[in-house]
Every structure is written in C-alpha cells, then in structure tokens.
Design a protein around this motif. Structure first.
Motif, short mmCIF file in Angstrom:
data_model
loop_
_atom_site.label_atom_id
_atom_site.label_comp_id
_atom_site.label_asym_id
_atom_site.label_seq_id
_atom_site.Cartn_x
_atom_site.Cartn_y
_atom_site.Cartn_z
N ILE A 30 0.86 -1.18 0.00
CA ILE A 30 0.00 0.00 0.00
C ILE A 30 0.90 1.23 0.00
CG2 ILE A 30 -1.91 1.20 1.11
CD1 ILE A 30 -2.59 -1.35 2.60
N ASP A 31 0.80 2.02 -1.04
CA ASP A 31 1.66 3.21 -1.13
C ASP A 31 0.93 4.29 -1.92
OD1 ASP A 31 3.82 4.80 -0.72
OD2 ASP A 31 5.23 3.60 -1.89
N ASP A 32 1.40 5.51 -1.81
CA ASP A 32 0.78 6.64 -2.48
C ASP A 32 0.93 6.52 -3.99
OD1 ASP A 32 -0.02 7.98 -0.11
OD2 ASP A 32 2.03 8.68 0.17
N ALA A 33 -0.12 6.88 -4.72
CA ALA A 33 -0.07 6.88 -6.18
C ALA A 33 0.89 7.98 -6.64
CB ALA A 33 -1.46 7.12 -6.75
N LEU A 40 -3.35 -0.14 -3.89
CA LEU A 40 -3.02 -1.51 -3.53
C LEU A 40 -2.35 -2.19 -4.72
CD1 LEU A 40 -6.39 -2.64 -1.86
CD2 LEU A 40 -4.44 -1.48 -0.79
N THR A 41 -1.14 -2.68 -4.51
CA THR A 41 -0.42 -3.40 -5.56
C THR A 41 -0.11 -4.80 -5.05
OG1 THR A 41 0.60 -1.34 -6.32
CG2 THR A 41 1.60 -3.41 -7.06
N SER A 99 5.83 -2.91 7.32
CA SER A 99 5.96 -1.94 6.22
C SER A 99 4.87 -2.17 5.19
CB SER A 99 7.34 -2.06 5.57
OG SER A 99 7.42 -1.24 4.41
N LEU A 100 3.87 -1.30 5.16
CA LEU A 100 2.82 -1.42 4.15
C LEU A 100 3.37 -1.10 2.77
CD1 LEU A 100 -0.11 0.27 6.11
CD2 LEU A 100 0.23 -2.16 5.70
N GLU A 101 4.25 -0.10 2.69
CA GLU A 101 4.81 0.26 1.38
C GLU A 101 5.69 -0.84 0.82
OE1 GLU A 101 5.03 2.08 4.14
OE2 GLU A 101 4.92 4.24 3.76
#
Length: 471
Positions: free
Chosen positions: A102-105, A113-114, A153-155
């Motif tokens: 999960i990271d900023d577009a 979500l990737t 780490s979500l990112e």
C-alpha cells in the motif's frame, strides 16, 4: 469521434502508465450501473486503497507498529517444520491481501493496492527448549508482546511476520504479526482454516477464493462514486446531522485498557437478562446494547443515544472466505423516549440494529468524514465463526495475546471516543477487554458503564413490562 471499444479499449489502457490503468478502467466502468455487491474485477494492476486503509497507512507512518495485530496458537505434538513452511507459503499465495503493498499513487490521487505475484514468507525461529519452565513462559510472553508491537511496512509489502517458538520437541507456539490494514478479526479464522488444509493436503490444495480483497476494494470505490452509493451515503449523513456529534477530548488520545468479565458474581442478573431478551427475539448483543443505551442516556441526560458497533463488513457470502480488512462500524441509534419498559426497549433496539446493519456497505471513514462521528462509545459482542483448526497428531489451542488496538481501528478520530468495549461469549461467560481514552475517561468511569449495564438488567428481570426503565 466514437469512443474505442473492445480491442481498442485494451490497447488504450495498455498505453497508460500502470498507476493510471486501473483508474481508467474504473472511469469506463462508471458509465455502467455498479452492482450492489462485489464481483471479480476485470484486468490486473493496482486498485485504490479503501479509506480505512489510507487512514491506517498514515497512522503507521506517524507511529510505526501502531497498526500491528498479533495472534498465537500452541501446537502440542510432533510438528513437521517443512510442511508448516509450505502451508504458510501456500496461504500467502492464496490471498492477495497478504501479498499487497500500500503506497501513495505517483499522481497524488491517494494510496494504491499493488499485489505482488510471489509470496514472501517471513518466519523467525527461536529454540527455547533448553530454558527452564519459567524462563520458557517468560520468553513466550515477551515474544507475544514484541509481535504485537512489530513495525511492519505497508509500502514494502512486509505486512505479516511469523515466529515459531520451540518449547520442546513436541511443543511449539506459532505467532503471527499482521497489519490491521490487510487482516481483520474474521481473517484469523480464514487463515487458520487454510493453514490446516495446506498442512494436511499440501499448498496445491489451496485454490484462490471466489473474491479477493482487491475485488472488494475496487468495487467499493466504484459503488461510492456511483448514484446508488452516493444516495445511500447522503441519506445516512443526513440522519447523522440530526444527532449531536461526539466532541474530541481536549487532550487528544492516549490508549488505556482493562479486562472485563460480566455475570461472574453470585446472583448476577446477566443470564436472566439474556434469557429475557431471548423471549423477545433479541440476541445477547441486542440485550446488552439496550441496557448500555439506558446507562448512556442517563449519563448524558438524553432520550436517545448512538453506539458504534463494529461489523464484519462481509455482506456478500463470497467475501467470507477472503483475508482482508473488511471491518466497518455502524452507528446504532436507540430511541429511549416515552419512558419505555425494557421489553419495549428491546423491540426498539432490535429494529435499530437491523436498520444499522443494512447499511454496513458504507465505510465508516466515509460516513464520519469531516468530524461527523456520532458515537463516543463502541460496543461489540464478537461472533467470529469457530475454527475447527486440527492437524494430524497435534493438539491446537489459541493463546491470548496483548489487547488489540480497536479504538484506533474503529474510530476515524480516536480522540472523539470515550471507550470501546469488546466482548466474547464463551462457556456461558461473557468477557473481554475495554479500551478507553485516558484523556477522556478513567478506568473507574469505564467500570461504571459496565456495572450500570448489570444494574439495568437486574431491574429489567424484576419488572420487564414496567414503564420507565430509563429512570
């Protein structure tokens, strides 16, 4: 010029940067009516995170480890470590939520979500078999505490971390740290069921679920932007506007918790009160909620009250087999006007709960956006399905872990929340944990709520049809 169709659409989408591809699919789909329930999404690529996930992502950045939940099971018997590793990897492969970053577009439109293609098992092993019995117990408690505070780490996609503690050749403890952004309470049952199947029959037996969490997230964004979702959200917000919104505590939020047991004292009215509720078609949750509403109305000097209750959010059957963060909170408004009897109040509470749950498709962060949170108290009687977690030749038992951070999960603004009472009914007893905001309440304030509930039930059992239960 006509809009592209068929293969033309596919070529146009393929020409877009990956981060914008799913957004374009959503915009094209928005031209068609959005179904009331999720379905498998078309195509692959990133999808927008839910509003709750976006909040938890920002919270994790401010306070690493604050979004970590922990679960543990004791395994007594000869354990095949290789089979366990394969089964754990198979469960990660089965559920997209457990392979999600999960990271900023890049374009600033919000978190995405990737899903990673390959599962990555993070498993730490510790051999405690040469420790004394007391040292082993102390070490297990330490590992459980560390697991619950593990920064994830979500990112980076590090959203789960396992520990396998060996206490003896035939005794182990398996600990799972998972981020609340991808794993809710219901998910623990799904996870354990799949783990048992993978251990018994091999990871190849774990077919993907009918719906993945990413299917749900993509659908939710489309539905909220469509006319039906907008209309339902507006109706519920208009209803909220008539209520008094919960005010934030002046000092902000500081977490506290205390254990709860109801009905264990001799002569307690709990069982009789729940039996009375059953005669009126009320579940134990509804009966306890009605009594709590009386206590809150008296405290606030009002003839109505709003209690937030967490809901599993799995309103479509295919969602029940997926791991993910589906939880939402529905505000239940209980009308106590007109000096009702407890019997009458039970009927009102039944109707209020049914109405609230019919709107559990609405995410709490959207409903309470802009400080619209109408509840200061949360109440839950958890009814996650029992998990027949069985392994050949191994006895499995769950271990209690540190209290979960439910206030930070269930409240868009925890500073507006007084307490969250989370209970479980087991073997005729009801107990659990009450979390509270130290800046808004002291432990004795929370205890007073709970003793008040039992006092109301005692009065109700004595005179169920007498008017004026709110006095």
């Amino acid at each position: 010029m006509a809009a592209p169709t068929g293969a033309g659409v596919d070529r146009a989408l393929a020409a877009l940067p990956e981060a914008k591809r799913e957004l374009a699919r959503m915009l094209l789909s928005a031209r068609q009516p959005v179904p009331a329930r999720p379905a498998p999404r078309s195509g692959a690529g990133p999808v927008p995170a839910t509003a709750l996930q976006a909040r938890l992502l920002h919270g994790e950045r401010r306070q690493p480890g604050a979004g970590t939940g922990s679960h543990a099971v004791r395994l007594t018997g000869r354990l095949d470590h290789g089979r366990l590793r394969e089964a754990l990897t198979g469960v990660l492969a089965r559920h997209e939520a457990l392979r999600t970053r999960i990271d900023d577009a890049p374009d600033g439109t919000g978190p995405l979500l990737t899903v990673d293609d390959a599962p990555c098992l993070r498993l730490t092993r510790a051999d405690l078999s040469d420790h004394s019995a007391q040292a082993r117990r102390d070490a297990v408690r330490r590992h459980l505490g560390e697991s619950a505070g593990t920064p994830l780490s979500l990112e980076g996609g590090r959203t789960s971390w396992f520990r396998l503690l060996t206490l003896a050749p035939d005794e182990h403890v398996l600990v799972l740290a998972s981020h609340l952004a991808v794993f809710d309470g219901w998910s623990s049952g799904v996870f354990l069921t799949d783990l048992a199947a993978g251990y018994l029959h091999g990871p190849e037996s774990l077919a993907p679920p009918e719906l993945q969490f990413t299917d749900y997230a993509a659908w939710q964004r489309r539905w909220l932007a469509a006319p039906d979702g907008q209309a339902e959200l507006a109706r519920r917000r208009v209803g909220s506007a008539r209520r008094r919104m919960a005010a934030p505590a002046p000092g902000g939020f500081e977490r506290g918790h205390l254990p709860v047991r109801l009905g264990h004292e001799p002569g307690s009215a709990l069982k009789a009160g729940l039996a009375l509720g059953a005669t009126q078609g009320a579940t134990p949750f509804m009966t306890l909620l009605a009594a709590l509403a009386v206590v809150l109305a008296r405290r606030d000097g009002r003839t109505d009250t709003v209690v937030g209750t967490p809901s599993a959010g799995r309103f479509a059957t295919p969602l029940e087999g997926a791991v993910g963060q589906f939880t939402t909170v529905v505000p239940v408004e209980v009308d106590l006007s007109g000096k009702p009897s407890f019997t009458e109040l039970l009927h009102r509470t039944r109707a209020a709960v049914a109405d609230a749950l019919s709107h559990q498709r609405l995410p709490v962060d959207e409903l309470c956006a802009g400080g619209r949170q109408p509840y200061s108290v949360l109440f839950a009687l958890h009814n996650y399905p029992a998990v027949p977690f069985a392994l050949p030749g191994i006895e499995v038992s769950q271990l209690p872990g540190p209290p979960a951070r439910h206030l930070q999960l269930y409240s868009p603004d925890p500073a507006r929340t007084f307490a969250c009472v989370g209970l479980v009914e087991r073997d005729g007893e009801i107990g659990g944990t009450a979390e509270f905001n130290h800046r808004a309440a002291a432990p004795e304030d929370v205890t007073a709520l709970l003793t008040g509930v039992e006092d109301v039930l005692r009065r109700a059992v004595a005179s169920p049809a007498a008017p004026g239960i709110t006095r």
